[in-house]
Design a protein around this motif. Structure first.
Motif, mmCIF file in Angstrom:
data_model
loop_
_atom_site.group_PDB
_atom_site.id
_atom_site.type_symbol
_atom_site.label_atom_id
_atom_site.label_comp_id
_atom_site.label_asym_id
_atom_site.label_seq_id
_atom_site.Cartn_x
_atom_site.Cartn_y
_atom_site.Cartn_z
ATOM 1 N N THR A 41 31.945 22.972 5.973
ATOM 2 C CA THR A 41 31.556 21.458 6.061
ATOM 3 C C THR A 41 32.750 20.289 5.651
ATOM 4 O O THR A 41 33.017 19.290 6.427
ATOM 5 C CB THR A 41 30.129 20.964 5.572
ATOM 6 O OG1 THR A 41 29.363 21.683 5.893
ATOM 7 C CG2 THR A 41 29.988 19.668 5.679
ATOM 8 N N GLY A 89 26.553 20.212 16.373
ATOM 9 C CA GLY A 89 26.817 20.277 14.857
ATOM 10 C C GLY A 89 27.068 18.919 14.395
ATOM 11 O O GLY A 89 26.647 18.824 13.301
ATOM 12 N N LEU A 93 34.288 20.755 15.699
ATOM 13 C CA LEU A 93 33.074 20.690 15.694
ATOM 14 C C LEU A 93 32.333 20.137 16.943
ATOM 15 O O LEU A 93 32.667 19.045 17.569
ATOM 16 C CB LEU A 93 32.435 19.812 14.697
ATOM 17 C CG LEU A 93 31.186 19.862 14.159
ATOM 18 C CD1 LEU A 93 30.545 21.051 13.756
ATOM 19 C CD2 LEU A 93 30.877 18.565 13.252
#
Length: 153
Positions: A8, A19, A15
């Motif tokens: 993260t 997501g 991404l």
């Protein structure tokens, strides 16, 4: 858990939209719980320090959003520097203008020489915000590999 946090907080890679929206939903839930919790604590006479810790969770969640936004921009084939026109300017400049207004400058009075230039700047910042929302949140990422890596799985 550590692997998920490391992923993260990474600025590398891409991404996809799903997501990104999962992260936004998580951020919204964390922020809502923190705000409600902080308010309830403050209303019930808890020390301000306790409320500050709860609100600090919001700051951490927002700080963790930066790498998520950067990777989402990577999926669109854009550099993370696009956060400046999409996020930083639309959030910081209106705050500065409001600060000038509170400091006693009559910026929002129509007879002020700054009224129309500031109005045009605010409209441009609104357009940048909308463009950023569409670019980051709505448009599909590049289907082929780009300079930031292969498409997310």
């Amino acid at each position: 858990m550590i692997k998920y946090l490391r992923q993260t907080m990474s600025l590398d890679g891409r991404l996809n939209r799903l997501g990104y929206w999962r992260w936004q939903l998580t951020l919204t839930c964390i922020s809502a719980v923190a705000i409600v919790g902080s308010t309830l604590l403050a209303m019930n006479g808890a020390p301000k320090l306790v409320s500050g810790f709860v609100l600090g969770a919001i700051g951490l969640a927002i700080a963790a959003t930066v790498p998520v936004l950067v990777r989402r921009l990577h999926d669109r084939g854009r550099s993370g520097w696009w956060l400046v026109p999409f996020v930083v300017l639309p959030w910081c400049l209106p705050g500065a203008v409001s600060g000038l207004s509170y400091a006693g400058m009559p910026i929002f009075a129509e007879q002020s020489p700054l009224f129309w230039p500031i109005t045009v700047v605010m409209l441009a910042l609104t357009a940048l915000s909308i463009w950023g929302f569409v670019e980051i949140g709505l448009l599909k990422g590049q289907s082929a590999a780009n300079r930031f890596g292969p498409p997310p799985a």
